[in-house]
Design a protein around this motif. Structure first.
Motif, PDB file in Angstrom:
ATOM      1  N   GLY A   6       0.805  -1.210   0.000  1.00  0.00           N
ATOM      2  CA  GLY A   6       0.000   0.000   0.000  1.00  0.00           C
ATOM      3  C   GLY A   6       0.840   1.262   0.000  1.00  0.00           C
ATOM      4  O   GLY A   6       2.046   1.236  -0.237  1.00  0.00           O
ATOM      5  N   ILE A   7       0.195   2.379   0.295  1.00  0.00           N
ATOM      6  CA  ILE A   7       0.855   3.685   0.341  1.00  0.00           C
ATOM      7  C   ILE A   7       1.217   4.018   1.784  1.00  0.00           C
ATOM      8  O   ILE A   7       0.355   4.101   2.662  1.00  0.00           O
ATOM      9  N   GLY A 197       4.810  -4.476  -7.892  1.00  0.00           N
ATOM     10  CA  GLY A 197       5.329  -3.995  -6.622  1.00  0.00           C
ATOM     11  C   GLY A 197       4.224  -3.819  -5.601  1.00  0.00           C
ATOM     12  O   GLY A 197       3.058  -3.581  -5.948  1.00  0.00           O
ATOM     13  N   ALA A 198       4.590  -3.930  -4.325  1.00  0.00           N
ATOM     14  CA  ALA A 198       3.601  -3.944  -3.255  1.00  0.00           C
ATOM     15  C   ALA A 198       3.021  -2.573  -2.944  1.00  0.00           C
ATOM     16  O   ALA A 198       1.948  -2.474  -2.356  1.00  0.00           O
ATOM     17  N   GLY A 199       3.748  -1.502  -3.305  1.00  0.00           N
ATOM     18  CA  GLY A 199       3.276  -0.161  -2.986  1.00  0.00           C
ATOM     19  C   GLY A 199       4.410   0.830  -2.986  1.00  0.00           C
ATOM     20  O   GLY A 199       5.366   0.686  -3.745  1.00  0.00           O
ATOM     21  N   ALA A 200       4.310   1.832  -2.118  1.00  0.00           N
ATOM     22  CA  ALA A 200       5.318   2.892  -2.101  1.00  0.00           C
ATOM     23  C   ALA A 200       5.414   3.513  -0.716  1.00  0.00           C
ATOM     24  O   ALA A 200       4.415   3.587   0.020  1.00  0.00           O
ATOM     25  N   MET A 215      -4.984   5.350  -6.430  1.00  0.00           N
ATOM     26  CA  MET A 215      -4.171   4.815  -7.520  1.00  0.00           C
ATOM     27  C   MET A 215      -3.654   3.429  -7.176  1.00  0.00           C
ATOM     28  O   MET A 215      -3.721   2.496  -7.987  1.00  0.00           O
ATOM     29  N   HIS A 216      -3.106   3.280  -5.973  1.00  0.00           N
ATOM     30  CA  HIS A 216      -2.602   1.964  -5.577  1.00  0.00           C
ATOM     31  C   HIS A 216      -3.715   0.925  -5.580  1.00  0.00           C
ATOM     32  O   HIS A 216      -3.534  -0.192  -6.084  1.00  0.00           O
ATOM     33  N   ARG A 217      -4.859   1.267  -5.034  1.00  0.00           N
ATOM     34  CA  ARG A 217      -5.957   0.301  -4.969  1.00  0.00           C
ATOM     35  C   ARG A 217      -6.433  -0.094  -6.354  1.00  0.00           C
ATOM     36  O   ARG A 217      -6.739  -1.268  -6.602  1.00  0.00           O
ATOM     37  N   GLU A 226      -7.884   3.102 -14.845  1.00  0.00           N
ATOM     38  CA  GLU A 226      -8.209   3.989 -13.722  1.00  0.00           C
ATOM     39  C   GLU A 226      -6.936   4.440 -13.019  1.00  0.00           C
ATOM     40  O   GLU A 226      -6.755   5.625 -12.720  1.00  0.00           O
ATOM     41  N   GLY A 227      -6.041   3.495 -12.744  1.00  0.00           N
ATOM     42  CA  GLY A 227      -4.796   3.840 -12.083  1.00  0.00           C
ATOM     43  C   GLY A 227      -3.949   4.786 -12.899  1.00  0.00           C
ATOM     44  O   GLY A 227      -3.345   5.725 -12.367  1.00  0.00           O
ATOM     45  N   ARG A 228      -3.909   4.546 -14.222  1.00  0.00           N
ATOM     46  CA  ARG A 228      -3.127   5.412 -15.110  1.00  0.00           C
ATOM     47  C   ARG A 228      -3.697   6.824 -15.117  1.00  0.00           C
ATOM     48  O   ARG A 228      -2.946   7.811 -15.091  1.00  0.00           O
TER      49      ARG A 228
END
Length: 285
Positions: A6-7, A197-200, A215-217, A226-228
């Motif tokens: 996640g974030i 990747g798991a997140g940031a 964005m992550h979800r 949607e994320g883009r």
């Protein structure tokens, strides 16, 4: 499921008239907790730990843990003297935190075998999971892929904050699967998450936090378009926030929002007037 996804917010340390502003810090944690972040990194690069005394570091960590109200908190550790760093890791093992984020030993540029020994020694001593913080830009030494794969065998080494700037290494770690890969280069987070990747652990997510979480979800559930679209929306702000040394732009932006004072400790300097005007325009849009 690992907590290292996640974030995550690598929290700034707010100052007011030269002292740590614990009220502002607690308010930031509460705000990000409500925005849906996965956890907090305390005393990382963004938190200016090199400018804090040991007592200030302990107090900052305590404030963050209290305000997190159960959300995971990891604490940053950096150094190059193994015994001193090990002592810090042992003391952190007594704290109600969820992990320790450790950089490679800085300045001395050890060989890769020395890096393996360093992290293995600290992981053996730690009561908490270890997040490797690979940031050669600041430490002066890169943790090579073979070294990371060797360290991944240690049961307490569970994740990496990936700031090496190598898509090949990022992908290799994701494919290996033993370390959770959290990007720390904010301009690479979209690509990293698209690769799996798991997140940031993202300093830029201090601003527009809900959109970073969304964005992550979206990417985690495979909603690429949607994320883009969210990433493209965030790009102008993201670029501005990484255009001068961290955490000056983030602190300037938070000050514009009225959340903290725009203060850093020397030798760090405030963001330029030009960037501050640009950030104000972006945040007003």
């Amino acid at each position: 499921m690992s907590i290292f996804s996640g974030i995550w917010i690598p929290l700034v340390t707010p100052f007011q008239a030269g002292a740590v502003d614990h009220r502002a810090l607690a308010a930031l944690v509460a705000r990000y907790r409500g925005a849906g972040v996965a956890g907090f990194a305390a005393l990382g690069t963004t938190g200016e730990p090199a400018s804090l005394t040991d007592d200030e570091q302990d107090a900052v960590l305590a404030t963050i843990v209290r305000a997190a109200e159960g959300l995971p908190v990891i604490a940053g550790v950096a150094g190059n003297q193994v015994a001193a760093v090990r002592e810090r890791v042992l003391r952190l093992g007594e704290q109600p935190i969820d992990g320790v984020m450790i950089t490679a030993p800085y300045y001395i540029r050890p060989q890769q075998s020395g890096i393996v020994d360093y992290f293995s020694t600290l992981a053996d001593a730690s009561a908490k999971p270890i997040v490797i913080y690979d940031i050669p830009y600041r430490t002066g030494v890169r943790i090579e892929l073979d070294t990371l794969l060797t360290l991944a065998a240690h049961p307490r080494i569970q994740a990496i904050k990936d700031c090496a700037g190598s898509p090949e290494t990022t992908l290799a770690l994701i494919l290996d699967g033993r370390l959770q890969v959290l990007t720390g280069n904010d301009d690479a987070m979209f690509a990293s998450m698209c690769m799996g990747g798991a997140g940031a652990i993202a300093a830029t997510a201090h601003l527009r936090t809900e959109r970073f979480v969304e964005m992550h979800r979206a990417l985690a559930r495979g909603a690429l378009e949607e994320g883009r679209a969210i990433h493209h929306e965030l790009v102008p702000l993201l670029r501005a926030l990484v255009s001068e040394p961290n955490p000056a732009p983030v602190k300037a932006a938070l000050a514009i929002e009225g959340r903290i004072a725009n203060e850093l400790r020397a030798p760090m300097m405030r963001a330029s007037d030009e960037l501050t005007r640009e950030l104000a325009a972006l945040l007003a849009a």
